[in-house]
Design a protein around this motif. Structure first.
Motif, PDB file in Angstrom:
ATOM      1  N   ASP A  52      77.157 -26.627   6.780  1.00  0.00           N
ATOM      2  CA  ASP A  52      77.308 -25.287   6.225  1.00  0.00           C
ATOM      3  C   ASP A  52      77.148 -25.333   4.715  1.00  0.00           C
ATOM      4  OD1 ASP A  52      77.929 -22.502   6.821  1.00  0.00           O
ATOM      5  OD2 ASP A  52      79.078 -23.373   8.459  1.00  0.00           O
ATOM      6  N   ALA A  53      76.717 -24.234   4.140  1.00  0.00           N
ATOM      7  CA  ALA A  53      76.526 -24.171   2.693  1.00  0.00           C
ATOM      8  C   ALA A  53      77.272 -22.971   2.135  1.00  0.00           C
ATOM      9  CB  ALA A  53      75.035 -24.062   2.379  1.00  0.00           C
ATOM     10  N   VAL A  58      75.591 -16.264  -3.783  1.00  0.00           N
ATOM     11  CA  VAL A  58      74.966 -15.977  -2.497  1.00  0.00           C
ATOM     12  C   VAL A  58      76.065 -15.760  -1.455  1.00  0.00           C
ATOM     13  CG1 VAL A  58      73.443 -16.843  -0.670  1.00  0.00           C
ATOM     14  CG2 VAL A  58      72.947 -17.352  -3.077  1.00  0.00           C
ATOM     15  N   HIS A  59      77.010 -16.714  -1.392  1.00  0.00           N
ATOM     16  CA  HIS A  59      78.097 -16.627  -0.407  1.00  0.00           C
ATOM     17  C   HIS A  59      79.433 -16.225  -1.026  1.00  0.00           C
ATOM     18  CE1 HIS A  59      75.148 -19.578   1.199  1.00  0.00           C
ATOM     19  NE2 HIS A  59      75.298 -18.869   2.280  1.00  0.00           N
ATOM     20  N   ASP A  81      82.523 -24.069  13.236  1.00  0.00           N
ATOM     21  CA  ASP A  81      81.400 -24.367  14.140  1.00  0.00           C
ATOM     22  C   ASP A  81      81.767 -25.482  15.117  1.00  0.00           C
ATOM     23  OD1 ASP A  81      79.444 -22.510  13.306  1.00  0.00           O
ATOM     24  OD2 ASP A  81      78.980 -23.732  11.558  1.00  0.00           O
ATOM     25  N   ALA A  84      83.903 -23.842  17.787  1.00  0.00           N
ATOM     26  CA  ALA A  84      83.046 -23.095  18.717  1.00  0.00           C
ATOM     27  C   ALA A  84      82.284 -24.024  19.655  1.00  0.00           C
ATOM     28  CB  ALA A  84      82.058 -22.238  17.930  1.00  0.00           C
ATOM     29  N   MET A 214      80.503 -18.902  20.592  1.00  0.00           N
ATOM     30  CA  MET A 214      80.033 -19.161  19.220  1.00  0.00           C
ATOM     31  C   MET A 214      81.069 -18.575  18.285  1.00  0.00           C
ATOM     32  SD  MET A 214      76.893 -16.460  18.604  1.00  0.00           S
ATOM     33  CE  MET A 214      76.652 -17.034  16.919  1.00  0.00           C
ATOM     34  N   ASP A 215      81.016 -18.930  17.011  1.00  0.00           N
ATOM     35  CA  ASP A 215      81.952 -18.285  16.088  1.00  0.00           C
ATOM     36  C   ASP A 215      81.270 -17.104  15.409  1.00  0.00           C
ATOM     37  OD1 ASP A 215      80.362 -19.742  14.280  1.00  0.00           O
ATOM     38  OD2 ASP A 215      82.019 -20.020  12.893  1.00  0.00           O
ATOM     39  N   SER A 217      80.336 -15.496  12.483  1.00  0.00           N
ATOM     40  CA  SER A 217      80.209 -15.704  11.039  1.00  0.00           C
ATOM     41  C   SER A 217      79.288 -14.669  10.414  1.00  0.00           C
ATOM     42  CB  SER A 217      79.703 -17.113  10.749  1.00  0.00           C
ATOM     43  OG  SER A 217      78.515 -17.379  11.450  1.00  0.00           O
ATOM     44  N   ASP A 218      78.359 -14.135  11.180  1.00  0.00           N
ATOM     45  CA  ASP A 218      77.379 -13.198  10.621  1.00  0.00           C
ATOM     46  C   ASP A 218      77.585 -11.771  11.101  1.00  0.00           C
ATOM     47  OD1 ASP A 218      76.036 -15.083   9.062  1.00  0.00           O
ATOM     48  OD2 ASP A 218      74.902 -15.790  10.783  1.00  0.00           O
ATOM     49  N   GLU A 268      81.963 -13.245   8.556  1.00  0.00           N
ATOM     50  CA  GLU A 268      83.032 -14.094   8.041  1.00  0.00           C
ATOM     51  C   GLU A 268      84.370 -13.880   8.762  1.00  0.00           C
ATOM     52  OE1 GLU A 268      82.852 -15.263   3.971  1.00  0.00           O
ATOM     53  OE2 GLU A 268      81.349 -13.758   3.520  1.00  0.00           O
ATOM     54  N   THR A 317      73.785  -7.019   9.414  1.00  0.00           N
ATOM     55  CA  THR A 317      74.452  -8.324   9.367  1.00  0.00           C
ATOM     56  C   THR A 317      74.198  -8.961   8.012  1.00  0.00           C
ATOM     57  OG1 THR A 317      72.576  -9.553  10.182  1.00  0.00           O
ATOM     58  CG2 THR A 317      74.040  -8.597  11.823  1.00  0.00           C
ATOM     59  N   GLY A 318      75.102  -9.830   7.652  1.00  0.00           N
ATOM     60  CA  GLY A 318      74.919 -10.569   6.403  1.00  0.00           C
ATOM     61  C   GLY A 318      75.054  -9.664   5.190  1.00  0.00           C
ATOM     62  N   TRP A 319      74.984 -10.262   4.045  1.00  0.00           N
ATOM     63  CA  TRP A 319      75.012  -9.473   2.823  1.00  0.00           C
ATOM     64  C   TRP A 319      74.333 -10.252   1.717  1.00  0.00           C
ATOM     65  CZ3 TRP A 319      77.707 -11.262  -1.551  1.00  0.00           C
ATOM     66  CH2 TRP A 319      78.506 -12.389  -1.320  1.00  0.00           C
TER      67      TRP A 319
ATOM     68  N   SER B   2      75.627 -21.815  10.594  1.00  0.00           N
ATOM     69  CA  SER B   2      75.190 -20.445  10.488  1.00  0.00           C
ATOM     70  C   SER B   2      74.899 -20.172   9.021  1.00  0.00           C
ATOM     71  CB  SER B   2      76.304 -19.539  10.981  1.00  0.00           C
ATOM     72  OG  SER B   2      77.499 -19.877  10.328  1.00  0.00           O
ATOM     73  N   THR B   4      74.915 -16.742   6.056  1.00  0.00           N
ATOM     74  CA  THR B   4      75.051 -15.303   5.815  1.00  0.00           C
ATOM     75  C   THR B   4      73.735 -14.776   5.264  1.00  0.00           C
ATOM     76  OG1 THR B   4      75.947 -15.762   3.651  1.00  0.00           O
ATOM     77  CG2 THR B   4      77.515 -15.301   5.397  1.00  0.00           C
ATOM     78  N   SER B   5      72.704 -14.901   6.051  1.00  0.00           N
ATOM     79  CA  SER B   5      71.382 -14.535   5.568  1.00  0.00           C
ATOM     80  C   SER B   5      70.811 -13.443   6.456  1.00  0.00           C
ATOM     81  CB  SER B   5      70.498 -15.771   5.607  1.00  0.00           C
ATOM     82  OG  SER B   5      70.521 -16.309   6.908  1.00  0.00           O
ATOM     83  N   ASP B  37      75.793 -23.433  17.308  1.00  0.00           N
ATOM     84  CA  ASP B  37      76.739 -23.617  16.208  1.00  0.00           C
ATOM     85  C   ASP B  37      76.692 -25.046  15.678  1.00  0.00           C
ATOM     86  OD1 ASP B  37      78.000 -21.344  17.946  1.00  0.00           O
ATOM     87  OD2 ASP B  37      78.905 -21.155  15.984  1.00  0.00           O
ATOM     88  N   ASN B  95      70.239 -28.854   4.599  1.00  0.00           N
ATOM     89  CA  ASN B  95      70.578 -27.566   3.991  1.00  0.00           C
ATOM     90  C   ASN B  95      69.606 -27.310   2.848  1.00  0.00           C
ATOM     91  OD1 ASN B  95      72.703 -27.316   5.702  1.00  0.00           O
ATOM     92  ND2 ASN B  95      74.311 -27.527   4.156  1.00  0.00           N
ATOM     93  N   ASN B 129      70.783 -25.371   7.469  1.00  0.00           N
ATOM     94  CA  ASN B 129      70.934 -24.015   6.933  1.00  0.00           C
ATOM     95  C   ASN B 129      69.869 -23.732   5.896  1.00  0.00           C
ATOM     96  OD1 ASN B 129      73.678 -22.751   7.682  1.00  0.00           O
ATOM     97  ND2 ASN B 129      74.154 -24.880   7.222  1.00  0.00           N
ATOM     98  N   SER B 132      69.535 -18.600  -0.032  1.00  0.00           N
ATOM     99  CA  SER B 132      68.805 -18.335  -1.267  1.00  0.00           C
ATOM    100  C   SER B 132      69.525 -19.059  -2.402  1.00  0.00           C
ATOM    101  CB  SER B 132      68.710 -16.836  -1.526  1.00  0.00           C
ATOM    102  OG  SER B 132      69.994 -16.290  -1.707  1.00  0.00           O
TER     103      SER B 132
END
Lengths: 321, 321
Positions: A52-53, A58-59, A81, A84, A214-215, A217-218, A268, A317-319, B2, B4-5, B37, B95, B129, B132
């Protein structure tokens, strides 16, 4: 696990490791920990791996979270994850990208948050890298011990019920408030700042024979789409079953929004999204009273997720600020 | 795993995966590959894990390497740590941080390079992953299958000989040329652009009972210091034994530099650095004719690495443009 960095950065790694209690970075499942080319773990019958990042701007924004909360959340997001996938955390690895404006004390606090999350979920810190960077970035890799066959997104079938392991939308409410400068209730902020990876719920779902997990997250709609696509089905959302937490209800009312928008668009939450047969649901709800029905698996249609009255929200979804 | 994209980025992951031959991203050691996941690997008796980061403007500039070379090199650099741990690659995870100016074709080329490196070394792509980012960043995580006990930096003892598995300094020569706008011979560029993880040499060293190994990523002097520190010894460099490759000799001469400076300060060689007893050395050299003696393990002194006539170079590890 090397880095083209100055000697000062190698010393920094030592300092950061000292911010983690020793039982979380040596012995246990770690046969060789941080400080060599690679780490070694004790044997894994069913190795499960995720990554994960979390990148600044961004996040997250730094002013949204204390460094300790940021470290805690980043680890929880990554370990979610594994939950899940019904896997127990064994080793965690961190690549930090550090911009000029961040001092050692900030990073030590961040690592204290990493330690708290590992303490809560299990698993040990096996090492990582530090690089200089334009923006703060935290790339995490987790290795867990799972079960074969692993639960997957592609096992949903028509007639099943789609559920979540707890209330949704509070993190999205908090994010909306942070992005728009609105007042945010502590319950919403807590959901956004300190999500928990649902290993407790995963154990119950595994025991009850749930195979599609699944979890979230999005966002509920986006993540339902992924299950629908992987399983070759559609999912009909059931907003009439949604539990709307009081704080989210208030926030939506105050800001002239529809609370179900936050639940469906979401993101999230890190609750587990799963499909089960009707006979499983009773047993699951006895052990996990917060489980919420969110929809039904239906034959594959034109759109993977059909939201009825809330269909206008299902694409959000997402942002990206 | 996952992100957040936007949905577009999930499709991008699919496109990138298509740039990798299918046997490098499904079946084999991968029981569950990208798209869930987490990924699952077949069982690992001795799991060995490493992670590496390649960030634009810190570890590379984009105009120095084609995207394909960049992907190839990033993977080789990460897997080199597994070679130094006598472990075989099983799963690789990526990633990517992607800035606005980079198109899909660039990323597909990068993934083709990833595929070439996996083809050469073994191991399969398990997922990752995409986020951006301000600058292009590639964070890699590799899981391998090793042997217990794993070779480590802390096993060197007084009286041993310190060796490298091949010529050093060429990558540093190329880097010097790139940073200063000098002409760079193809041999030097090749060493910088396309290093190889020395799994072949690792197999020989393992068979010959060598227990102290690391890869030379931060320069001979810096990496000798790490072995010295971990083992509680000093290492006396032996520049009289250094093999100076002809292209490096020429580059140094043309630019009024001392070639041993590039060998000692070095960096990004990815040869294996090891210590062995005299009776092992003959056997090793029969199987690996390019092995070069670089120093001797001596009792712990005031400085961990003593370079004699070249002592002024021993602090020059890493680089930050």
């Amino acid at each position: 696990m090397s880095s083209t960095s100055s000697v000062g950065e190698f010393d920094l790694i030592d300092i950061l490791l000292q911010s983690i209690p020793s039982h979380l970075r040596q012995d246990g499942h770690l046969l060789v920990g941080a400080g060599d080319d690679a780490a070694a773990l004790s044997s894994l019958v069913c190795p499960v791996i995720t990554t994960d990042a979390q990148h600044e701007s961004v996040h997250f924004y730094r002013h949204w979270l204390s460094p300790r909360d940021l470290g805690y959340k980043a680890v929880m997001v990554c370990l979610s994850d594994l939950a899940a996938s019904y896997a127990f955390p064994r080793g965690l690895f961190i690549n930090l990208g550090v911009p000029a404006g961040i001092n050692h004390e900030y990073l030590c606090q961040l690592y204290r948050g990493v330690g708290s999350a590992l303490e809560a979920c299990g698993g040990q810190l096996g090492g990582g890298n530090i690089s200089s960077s334009e923006r703060l970035s935290i790339d995490l890799f987790a290795v867990g011990e799972g079960y074969a066959p692993m639960p997957q997104r592609g096992h949903a079938h028509v007639g099943q019920i789609v559920c979540a392991t707890g209330v949704l939308g509070q993190a999205r409410g908090a994010l909306h408030g942070l992005l728009h400068g609105n007042e945010v209730a502590p319950e919403l902020l807590q959901a956004f700042v300190a999500p928990r990876a649902r290993f407790d719920a995963a154990a119950v779902l595994n025991r009850c024979g749930v195979r599609t997990v699944m979890d979230i997250s999005d966002g509920l709609a986006g993540d339902c789409s992924k299950i629908a696509r992987a399983s070759g089905v559609s999912i009909q959302l059931a907003p009439e079953h949604f539990v709307v937490p009081a704080a989210l209800q208030r926030y939506a009312l105050e800001n002239n929004r529809e609370p179900r928008e936050f639940i469906i668009g979401g993101g999230e939450d890190y609750e587990l999204l799963f499909t089960c047969d009707e006979h499983q649901l009773g047993q699951i709800c006895e052990l996990l009273p917060d489980v919420m029905i969110v929809g039904h698996v239906v034959p594959e249609g034109d759109t993977p997720v059909i939201g009825g009255a809330v269909s206008s929200y299902i694409h959000g979804t997402g942002w990206t600020p």
